[in-house]
Write a protein that holds these residues in place. Structure first.
Motif, PDB file in Angstrom:
ATOM      1  N   UNK A 152      70.534  35.732  37.598  1.00  0.00           N
ATOM      2  CA  UNK A 152      70.230  36.192  36.240  1.00  0.00           C
ATOM      3  C   UNK A 152      68.724  36.390  36.063  1.00  0.00           C
ATOM      4  N   UNK A 153      68.356  37.351  35.256  1.00  0.00           N
ATOM      5  CA  UNK A 153      66.940  37.612  35.020  1.00  0.00           C
ATOM      6  C   UNK A 153      66.622  39.043  35.371  1.00  0.00           C
ATOM      7  N   UNK A 154      65.433  39.478  34.969  1.00  0.00           N
ATOM      8  CA  UNK A 154      65.040  40.859  35.198  1.00  0.00           C
ATOM      9  C   UNK A 154      64.015  40.926  36.335  1.00  0.00           C
ATOM     10  N   UNK A 155      64.431  41.405  37.510  1.00  0.00           N
ATOM     11  CA  UNK A 155      63.500  41.419  38.642  1.00  0.00           C
ATOM     12  C   UNK A 155      62.313  42.369  38.450  1.00  0.00           C
ATOM     13  N   UNK A 156      62.433  43.370  37.547  1.00  0.00           N
ATOM     14  CA  UNK A 156      61.360  44.368  37.458  1.00  0.00           C
ATOM     15  C   UNK A 156      60.034  43.746  37.010  1.00  0.00           C
ATOM     16  N   UNK A 157      60.114  42.710  36.170  1.00  0.00           N
ATOM     17  CA  UNK A 157      58.861  42.070  35.736  1.00  0.00           C
ATOM     18  C   UNK A 157      58.181  41.393  36.920  1.00  0.00           C
ATOM     19  N   UNK A 158      58.991  40.761  37.755  1.00  0.00           N
ATOM     20  CA  UNK A 158      58.416  40.097  38.926  1.00  0.00           C
ATOM     21  C   UNK A 158      57.849  41.117  39.910  1.00  0.00           C
ATOM     22  N   UNK A 159      58.554  42.220  40.061  1.00  0.00           N
ATOM     23  CA  UNK A 159      58.046  43.277  40.938  1.00  0.00           C
ATOM     24  C   UNK A 159      56.698  43.759  40.409  1.00  0.00           C
ATOM     25  N   UNK A 160      56.626  43.970  39.088  1.00  0.00           N
ATOM     26  CA  UNK A 160      55.375  44.463  38.492  1.00  0.00           C
ATOM     27  C   UNK A 160      54.245  43.452  38.687  1.00  0.00           C
ATOM     28  N   UNK A 161      54.574  42.183  38.556  1.00  0.00           N
ATOM     29  CA  UNK A 161      53.538  41.162  38.704  1.00  0.00           C
ATOM     30  C   UNK A 161      52.959  41.177  40.121  1.00  0.00           C
ATOM     31  N   UNK A 162      53.837  41.275  41.118  1.00  0.00           N
ATOM     32  CA  UNK A 162      53.347  41.273  42.498  1.00  0.00           C
ATOM     33  C   UNK A 162      52.619  42.583  42.802  1.00  0.00           C
ATOM     34  N   UNK A 163      53.106  43.689  42.250  1.00  0.00           N
ATOM     35  CA  UNK A 163      52.416  44.958  42.464  1.00  0.00           C
ATOM     36  C   UNK A 163      51.003  44.905  41.904  1.00  0.00           C
ATOM     37  N   UNK A 164      50.863  44.229  40.755  1.00  0.00           N
ATOM     38  CA  UNK A 164      49.534  44.141  40.148  1.00  0.00           C
ATOM     39  C   UNK A 164      48.611  43.272  40.997  1.00  0.00           C
ATOM     40  N   UNK A 166      48.930  42.679  44.302  1.00  0.00           N
ATOM     41  CA  UNK A 166      48.756  43.214  45.655  1.00  0.00           C
ATOM     42  C   UNK A 166      48.834  44.735  45.611  1.00  0.00           C
ATOM     43  N   UNK A 167      47.792  45.372  45.077  1.00  0.00           N
ATOM     44  CA  UNK A 167      47.844  46.827  44.991  1.00  0.00           C
ATOM     45  C   UNK A 167      48.005  47.406  46.394  1.00  0.00           C
ATOM     46  N   UNK A 168      48.668  48.514  46.498  1.00  0.00           N
ATOM     47  CA  UNK A 168      48.923  49.242  47.755  1.00  0.00           C
ATOM     48  C   UNK A 168      50.007  48.595  48.622  1.00  0.00           C
ATOM     49  N   UNK A 169      50.542  47.460  48.220  1.00  0.00           N
ATOM     50  CA  UNK A 169      51.597  46.835  49.026  1.00  0.00           C
ATOM     51  C   UNK A 169      52.965  47.193  48.424  1.00  0.00           C
ATOM     52  N   UNK A 317      41.489  41.858  50.211  1.00  0.00           N
ATOM     53  CA  UNK A 317      42.230  40.604  50.319  1.00  0.00           C
ATOM     54  C   UNK A 317      41.299  39.471  50.739  1.00  0.00           C
ATOM     55  N   UNK A 318      40.408  39.773  51.664  1.00  0.00           N
ATOM     56  CA  UNK A 318      39.504  38.735  52.157  1.00  0.00           C
ATOM     57  C   UNK A 318      38.616  38.236  51.030  1.00  0.00           C
ATOM     58  N   UNK A 319      38.178  39.188  50.194  1.00  0.00           N
ATOM     59  CA  UNK A 319      37.329  38.842  49.058  1.00  0.00           C
ATOM     60  C   UNK A 319      38.101  37.957  48.083  1.00  0.00           C
ATOM     61  N   UNK A 320      39.321  38.376  47.821  1.00  0.00           N
ATOM     62  CA  UNK A 320      40.174  37.604  46.912  1.00  0.00           C
ATOM     63  C   UNK A 320      40.362  36.201  47.465  1.00  0.00           C
TER      64      UNK A 320
END
Ligand SMILES: Nc1nc2c(ncn2[C@@H]2O[C@H](COP(=O)(O)OP(=O)(O)OP(=O)(O)O)[C@@H](O)[C@H]2O)c(=O)[nH]1
Ligand SMILES: [Mg+2]
Ligand SMILES: [Zn+2]
Length: 362
Positions: A152-164, A166-169, A317-320
């Motif tokens: 249960x739950x909406x995976x799109x929010x989690x996808x958006x969070x990880x996309x934000x 890890x840009x380009x991944x 990523x290294x900077x982060x």
């Protein structure tokens, strides 16, 4: 019989084997358990062990996915002996738990690393970021698979969070149990390509491999009810062949993801890093500054734009990563991430027509 090209023996390794220059049989390490290896060679699968010299070699120990040279074709007389390790194109390593100076090879010569995370109590954006950073450093392409999308739950929010974060991944929601969304991981596979699955115990790495295989070949076990944690079901790293689609490398869930000195970055991107030192300006961004050695190399065809992009992502990523070591800077960047995630969430709502775009997106 095994066609070596179908298990990843391409021009890079052919050339490395030619440079090796002595008689021997190329083979790929398919599994490792307490110092005992299984290798794949043209004749099939065989047990193998390392020669004394290779065991003592300073350049690091072979791991699953590595190409080695066997002294002689495997036969009935006991394990074949691997006497040399061929150069790697990528290597995902971590600091071994316990003795801090040791480096453990999690996966060698993989093209893609799938970071698998359950969309349950396992979901931890910062841990996913760490896996992604280690993947960039390994020289492989990171892909994030958010598994258990059937819960249960909406995976799109989690996808958006990880996309934000890890840009380009590429980030995909999948359900290994229902076999849903598997076209996404499939699109990163292909004949002769190798993908490793990493992530915590119970994330569903092995279930995902079974789903892609279309049969319950490997053992999986339920997570603990209390906290959703896995029970360390997979204990060996091993390669699995998906006929015509490449190879998957199953790994045991990691208790700790220790970083060690640079994780091989300087090896993988040595060419770009060297060019960057030759730019006229020390803080050159390699865009259109005069005297940029990197852009010059791209114009001359000595460097591809893709490789520069990959290098940039790694730098980011290294900077982060460094930032995380600095508590004060870390809290500031955390607030910035929070803003970006909120923006991403708003963008989704705007797409769905839930909110008035003019109010939020300027
Ligand atoms: N609801 C749901 N459960 C899943 C899914 N994928 C895996 N699971 C369950 O999660 C549990 C752990 O799965 P495994 O595949 O053994 O996890 P793993 O990542 O290989 O764990 P280790 O081998 O311990 O590292 C099993 O009970 C699976 O059935 C999914 O898509 N949805
Ligand atoms: Mg497993
Ligand atoms: Zn430059």
């Amino acid at each position: 019989m095994i066609d070596l090209a179908s298990i990843g023996f391409d021009e890079f390794f052919q050339a490395a084997f030619r440079r090796f220059g002595r008689p021997g049989v190329p083979a790929r390490i398919a599994a490792e358990h307490r110092g005992a290896f299984e290798v794949w060679w043209t004749g099939g699968s065989a047990p193998a062990r390392l020669s004394g010299r290779l065991r003592r070699a300073s350049e690091g120990q072979p791991g699953v996915g590595d190409w080695v040279v066997l002294q002689a074709p495997p036969g009935p007389g006991g394990p074949a002996i691997a006497e040399a390790l061929l150069p790697r194109r990528s290597v995902f390593t971590r600091g071994a738990a316990g003795r801090s100076s040791r480096v453990q090879v999690v996966a060698a010569n993989v093209d893609v690393v799938f970071t698998v995370s359950g969309l349950d109590a396992d979901f931890n954006p910062r841990r996913i970021e760490r896996y992604v950073a280690l993947t960039w450093a390994s020289g492989a392409q990171p892909v994030v698979l958010l598994n258990k999308a059937d819960l249960p739950g909406d995976p799109t929010l989690h996808v958006a969070e990880i996309e934000a974060r890890c840009p380009t991944v590429p980030v995909h929601a999948v359900s290994a149990r229902l076999g849903e969304g598997l076209d996404a991981p499939r699109s990163h596979l292909g004949d002769g390509r190798t993908a490793a699955l990493v992530g915590s115990s119970g994330a569903g790495k092995t279930t995902l491999i079974n789903a892609l295989l279309g049969e319950d070949r490997l053992v999986t076990r339920p997570v603990r009810q209390r906290d959703g944690r896995g029970t360390h079901t997979t204990t060996t790293r091993q390669l699995v062949r998906l006929p015509g689609e490449g190879l998957l490398l199953d790994t045991p869930g990691m208790r700790e993801l220790l970083v060690h000195e640079n994780n091989g970055v300087e090896v993988v991107f040595e060419d770009v890093a060297t060019l960057a030192t030759q730019c006229r300006f020390r803080n050159c961004q390699h865009e259109n500054e005069p005297g940029c050695a990197v852009q010059e190399a791209i114009r001359a065809g000595r460097l591809t734009v893709e490789r520069l992009d990959h290098f940039r992502a790694l730098e980011r990523e290294a900077l982060a990563w460094q930032r995380r070591h600095d508590e004060r800077l870390h809290r500031e960047s955390e607030r910035a991430w929070g803003r970006r995630i909120k923006e991403a969430q708003v963008r989704i709502k705007v797409k769905r027509g839930d909110v008035d775009p003019d109010r939020y997106l300027k």
